[in-house]
Design a protein around this motif. Structure first.
Motif, short mmCIF file in Angstrom:
data_model
loop_
_atom_site.label_atom_id
_atom_site.label_comp_id
_atom_site.label_asym_id
_atom_site.label_seq_id
_atom_site.Cartn_x
_atom_site.Cartn_y
_atom_site.Cartn_z
N GLU A 25 0.84 -1.21 0.00
CA GLU A 25 0.00 0.00 0.00
C GLU A 25 0.87 1.25 0.00
O GLU A 25 0.56 2.24 -0.66
N CYS A 26 1.96 1.22 0.74
CA CYS A 26 2.87 2.37 0.78
C CYS A 26 3.53 2.61 -0.57
O CYS A 26 3.68 3.76 -1.00
N MET A 27 3.92 1.54 -1.24
CA MET A 27 4.54 1.69 -2.56
C MET A 27 3.53 2.29 -3.54
O MET A 27 3.88 3.19 -4.33
N GLU A 28 2.30 1.83 -3.47
CA GLU A 28 1.25 2.41 -4.32
C GLU A 28 1.03 3.88 -3.97
O GLU A 28 0.82 4.71 -4.86
N ALA A 29 1.10 4.22 -2.69
CA ALA A 29 0.93 5.61 -2.26
C ALA A 29 2.02 6.50 -2.85
O ALA A 29 1.74 7.60 -3.33
N ILE A 30 3.24 6.02 -2.83
CA ILE A 30 4.35 6.79 -3.39
C ILE A 30 4.14 7.00 -4.89
O ILE A 30 4.34 8.11 -5.40
N ASP A 83 11.00 -9.35 10.89
CA ASP A 83 11.74 -8.53 9.93
C ASP A 83 10.78 -7.81 8.99
O ASP A 83 10.94 -6.61 8.72
N HIS A 84 9.77 -8.52 8.51
CA HIS A 84 8.75 -7.91 7.65
C HIS A 84 8.04 -6.77 8.38
O HIS A 84 7.79 -5.71 7.80
N LEU A 85 7.69 -7.00 9.63
CA LEU A 85 6.99 -5.97 10.40
C LEU A 85 7.85 -4.72 10.54
O LEU A 85 7.39 -3.61 10.27
N THR A 90 9.13 0.97 8.88
CA THR A 90 10.10 1.92 8.32
C THR A 90 9.64 2.41 6.96
O THR A 90 9.70 3.62 6.66
N PHE A 91 9.16 1.50 6.13
CA PHE A 91 8.72 1.86 4.78
C PHE A 91 7.53 2.82 4.84
O PHE A 91 7.46 3.79 4.09
N ARG A 92 6.60 2.57 5.75
CA ARG A 92 5.45 3.45 5.91
C ARG A 92 5.88 4.86 6.31
O ARG A 92 5.42 5.85 5.76
N ASP A 93 6.81 4.92 7.27
CA ASP A 93 7.30 6.23 7.72
C ASP A 93 7.99 6.98 6.59
O ASP A 93 7.78 8.19 6.41
#
Length: 108
Positions: A25-30, A83-85, A90-93
């Motif tokens: 979802e974050c990648m799509e947001a970017i 690790d995924h969590l 981090t990715f979301r931030d």
């Protein structure tokens, strides 16, 4: 007492699934922000936040079992899930920061 293997694996897989959804979802947001659609990007971040809540629920479930005295076996799968969590958080931030930067660029 040890946590039963099927329960443990189901919880671990939930952690991996929801963390992966958060990152997607974050990648799509970017990508949406990159195209100038800041509103849609923020909506995707909201979805990512919901996925992250679900991931945290899975993690909390494991912590609760351990707090009850049920041994949670540390395995490569559990480490992978954690690790995924952490990566999804981090990715979301970072995605939120990137969206903010794109928003500033579109206002200039």
């Amino acid at each position: 007492m040890e946590l039963e293997e099927p329960v443990l694996m189901q919880t671990i897989m939930g952690l991996i699934l929801h963390s992966g959804n958060t990152k997607s979802e974050c990648m799509e947001a970017i990508q949406l922000a990159k195209k100038g659609d800041i509103k849609a990007a923020r909506e995707k971040i909201d979805l990512a936040n919901q996925s992250l809540v679900e991931a945290h629920r899975s993690q909390t479930e494991l912590l609760t079992h351990e707090a009850r005295g049920e041994k949670v076996e540390v395995s490569l799968m559990l480490i992978h899930a954690q690790d995924h969590l952490m990566n999804s958080i981090t990715f979301r931030d970072m995605a939120k920061e990137i969206i903010e930067l794109y928003e500033r660029l579109t206002k200039e």
